[in-house]
Structure formats: structure tokens, C-alpha cells
Design a protein around this motif. Structure first.
Motif, mmCIF file in Angstrom:
data_model
loop_
_atom_site.group_PDB
_atom_site.id
_atom_site.type_symbol
_atom_site.label_atom_id
_atom_site.label_comp_id
_atom_site.label_asym_id
_atom_site.label_seq_id
_atom_site.Cartn_x
_atom_site.Cartn_y
_atom_site.Cartn_z
ATOM 1 N N PHE A 88 -31.935 -16.860 -5.785
ATOM 2 C CA PHE A 88 -32.896 -15.966 -5.131
ATOM 3 C C PHE A 88 -32.910 -14.575 -5.765
ATOM 4 N N GLU A 89 -31.727 -14.004 -5.974
ATOM 5 C CA GLU A 89 -31.652 -12.636 -6.509
ATOM 6 C C GLU A 89 -32.234 -12.563 -7.923
ATOM 7 N N LYS A 90 -31.929 -13.563 -8.733
ATOM 8 C CA LYS A 90 -32.433 -13.561 -10.107
ATOM 9 C C LYS A 90 -33.945 -13.784 -10.150
ATOM 10 N N ILE A 91 -34.432 -14.641 -9.273
ATOM 11 C CA ILE A 91 -35.877 -14.898 -9.240
ATOM 12 C C ILE A 91 -36.624 -13.632 -8.847
ATOM 13 N N CYS A 92 -36.087 -12.896 -7.864
ATOM 14 C CA CYS A 92 -36.747 -11.679 -7.375
ATOM 15 C C CYS A 92 -36.815 -10.582 -8.442
ATOM 16 N N GLU A 93 -35.981 -10.653 -9.453
ATOM 17 C CA GLU A 93 -36.039 -9.680 -10.541
ATOM 18 C C GLU A 93 -37.335 -9.817 -11.345
ATOM 19 N N HIS A 94 -37.958 -10.978 -11.281
ATOM 20 C CA HIS A 94 -39.172 -11.234 -12.058
ATOM 21 C C HIS A 94 -40.364 -11.631 -11.188
ATOM 22 N N TYR A 95 -40.126 -11.842 -9.895
ATOM 23 C CA TYR A 95 -41.186 -12.285 -8.997
ATOM 24 C C TYR A 95 -41.051 -11.513 -7.691
ATOM 25 N N GLU A 96 -42.057 -10.728 -7.335
ATOM 26 C CA GLU A 96 -41.970 -9.862 -6.164
ATOM 27 C C GLU A 96 -42.154 -10.613 -4.850
ATOM 28 N N ASN A 97 -42.755 -11.770 -4.894
ATOM 29 C CA ASN A 97 -42.998 -12.551 -3.682
ATOM 30 C C ASN A 97 -41.686 -13.202 -3.223
ATOM 31 N N GLN A 98 -41.028 -12.587 -2.242
ATOM 32 C CA GLN A 98 -39.712 -13.069 -1.819
ATOM 33 C C GLN A 98 -39.780 -14.424 -1.120
ATOM 34 N N LEU A 99 -40.855 -14.660 -0.374
ATOM 35 C CA LEU A 99 -40.997 -15.948 0.300
ATOM 36 C C LEU A 99 -41.116 -17.073 -0.731
#
Length: 270
Positions: A88-99
Motif C-alpha cells: 500500500f505505501e509503495k503504491i501510494c508513492e505513485h498513485y494518489e487514489n488510496q482506495l
């Protein structure tokens, strides 16, 4: 008689040289070249992205359905690589959509995709990086295009925008030729195939060419796009004439008229 023919030949060669020099001296030719490169970059980017999507999809096929942004998809494939790295944390570094990031993390742990060798994954990531570099180059080129058009044809830039105005200029061939065209011609410029089909086969005549990509045309209902495109073509024609003959930025009247027309047709303001 031979002397006169030689003199005429030299004059014709000199005139031809002058015309060639004039054609390639104008700054508008750099704008036209930039538009051509921009189109090529878009085509190559689409091809590269399609290859990355298909190749990386063998490893993580679910990602495509959960990520509609091509650039974000490429960033995730390049920076994270193996789906076991999709935390989750790594994905959010490149994708702002947290859901969506949370859903991607869950799917990564349940993916039906096949394992991938490190060597194969390295090639996929390199391909994704090349596609991202092309997207970045495109952004730089658009900024250059806006700056160049601000100097060459500021009124066309203000009325049509960099991409639509640049495509019209490129199809016309030069700012001079564009300034000589009526609004009805600029309206369908870029729809030559449909126009020739109309003339040869009697199909419906095109209502718009490059101007279809303008926000005001796209913002009105389908049955009103032709009327909006007609108004836009007329205003771009006036802007091109001002740029070629007047050499100063003065298009507030055209912009106000376009906004009023868009409101009349139920569209959004520019």
C-alpha cells in the motif's frame, strides 16, 4: 536568343532559391515541425504502452482493470516491478487514489498471473521507462510549442490553443497560407479524407476537422458541434490574419464571442 534563355534561367533559379529560403526561414516552420514530432511521440508512446501492458499483464493481469491512467500504470510497473512489491505505501508513492491503491495491493496478493524471471522483468521495466521518457519529452515539447506560438501567432494560440492551433498551422503549411484561408476552410481542415469522400461518393460532408479537439467544440451536444465549429473556425481565421498582418496580440473580442456562442449552445466556457 540563347543569351535571353540563359538570363531567364538564372532569374528562375534565383527566384526558386528565394522561395526555398523564405519557406525554411520563418519561425512558423519550427512550430510545424514540432507538431509533427508531437504526433510521432504520441504514436510511439501508444505502441510502447500496448507492448508493456500485454507483457506485464502476463505477470499481473488485474492491474490493467484497476488503473485507467497509462502513466500511472507505467510508473507502477517500472518502480515496483514484481507484484510482491505492491504494498500500500509503495503504491501510494505513485498513485494518489488510496482506495484504488488498497484494492491493487489486495489483488497483487491474489493475482492469477504467472511468476516472472528477474531477467524478463528487467526488460519489461526498461520498456516502461522508455515509454515514461517519451511522455516526459512530450510535455517538454508542448511547453516549447506554447512558447514558440506565443512569438509566432499569439492570437491563434489564445483562440485555438497550442495543439489545435499548431495542427491547423501544420496542415495549412505556413502562417501566410493559414491567414489567407476563410473560416469555413479552417473549420474542416484536418478532415480531408471525409471531404474527398463527400465530393467523390456523396457521403455526408464533414462539419469539423482539427477544431473538433477544441474544448468548446467538445463541450457542446453532438447535434450542435457543427455550429460551434463554424464559429470557432471563423474566429481562428480572424486570429490568423491578425497574427500575419498585424503582428500584435489582440483577440479579446474573439474570445468573448466564442464564450457567448458556447453559452448559447449550452456548452462550457473556455
Amino acid at each position: 536568343m540563347k543569351a535571353k534563355i540563359d538570363l531567364l534561367r538564372r532569374k528562375l533559379i534565383h527566384k526558386a532559391r528565394e522561395r526555398v529560403t523564405e519557406k525554411f526561414t520563418g519561425r512558423d516552420q519550427h512550430v510545424i515541425k514540432a507538431i509533427g514530432v508531437l504526433g510521432d511521440l504520441d504514436n510511439v508512446f501508444k505502441l510502447l504502452f500496448e507492448q508493456v501492458r500485454e507483457w506485464y499483464g502476463m505477470h499481473f493481469p488485474e492491474l490493467e482493470r484497476m488503473c485507467n491512467d497509462n502513466a500511472v500504470y507505467l510508473k507502477l510497473a517500472y518502480h515496483l516491478g514484481d507484484r510482491k512489491n505492491f504494498l500500500f505505501e509503495k503504491i501510494c508513492e505513485h498513485y494518489e487514489n488510496q482506495l484504488a491503491a488498497k484494492q491493487i495491493e489486495e489483488k497483487a496478493g491474489q493475482s492469477l498471473g504467472s511468476p516472472v524471471e528477474e531477467e524478463d522483468l528487467a526488460e519489461i521495466r526498461l520498456l516502461a521507462l522508455n515509454a515514461l521518457n517519451l511522455r516526459e519529452e512530450r510535455e517538454f515539447l508542448v511547453k516549447y510549442l506554447e512558447k514558440a506560438m506565443k512569438q509566432v501567432c499569439p492570437n491563434v494560440l489564445a483562440v485555438a490553443g497550442a495543439l489545435v492551433g499548431g495542427k491547423l498551422l501544420a496542415t495549412a503549411g505556413s502562417l501566410k497560407r493559414m491567414a489567407m484561408m476563410p473560416g469555413s476552410t479552417l473549420q474542416v481542415l484536418g478532415a480531408e479524407k471525409a471531404l474527398f469522400s463527400h465530393l467523390r461518393k456523396g457521403t455526408l460532408s464533414p462539419k469539423h476537422g482539427h477544431v473538433y479537439q477544441h474544448p468548446l467544440v467538445r463541450g457542446v451536444a453532438k447535434n450542435k458541434k457543427g455550429r460551434m465549429a463554424r464559429t470557432l473556425g471563423a474566429k481562428i481565421a480572424l486570429a490568423a490574419k491578425k497574427d500575419f498582418f498585424g503582428k500584435k496580440e489582440d483577440c479579446q473580442a474573439e474570445l468573448q464571442a466564442l464564450n457567448r456562442r458556447a453559452e448559447q449552445l449550452g456548452g462550457a466556457r473556455k
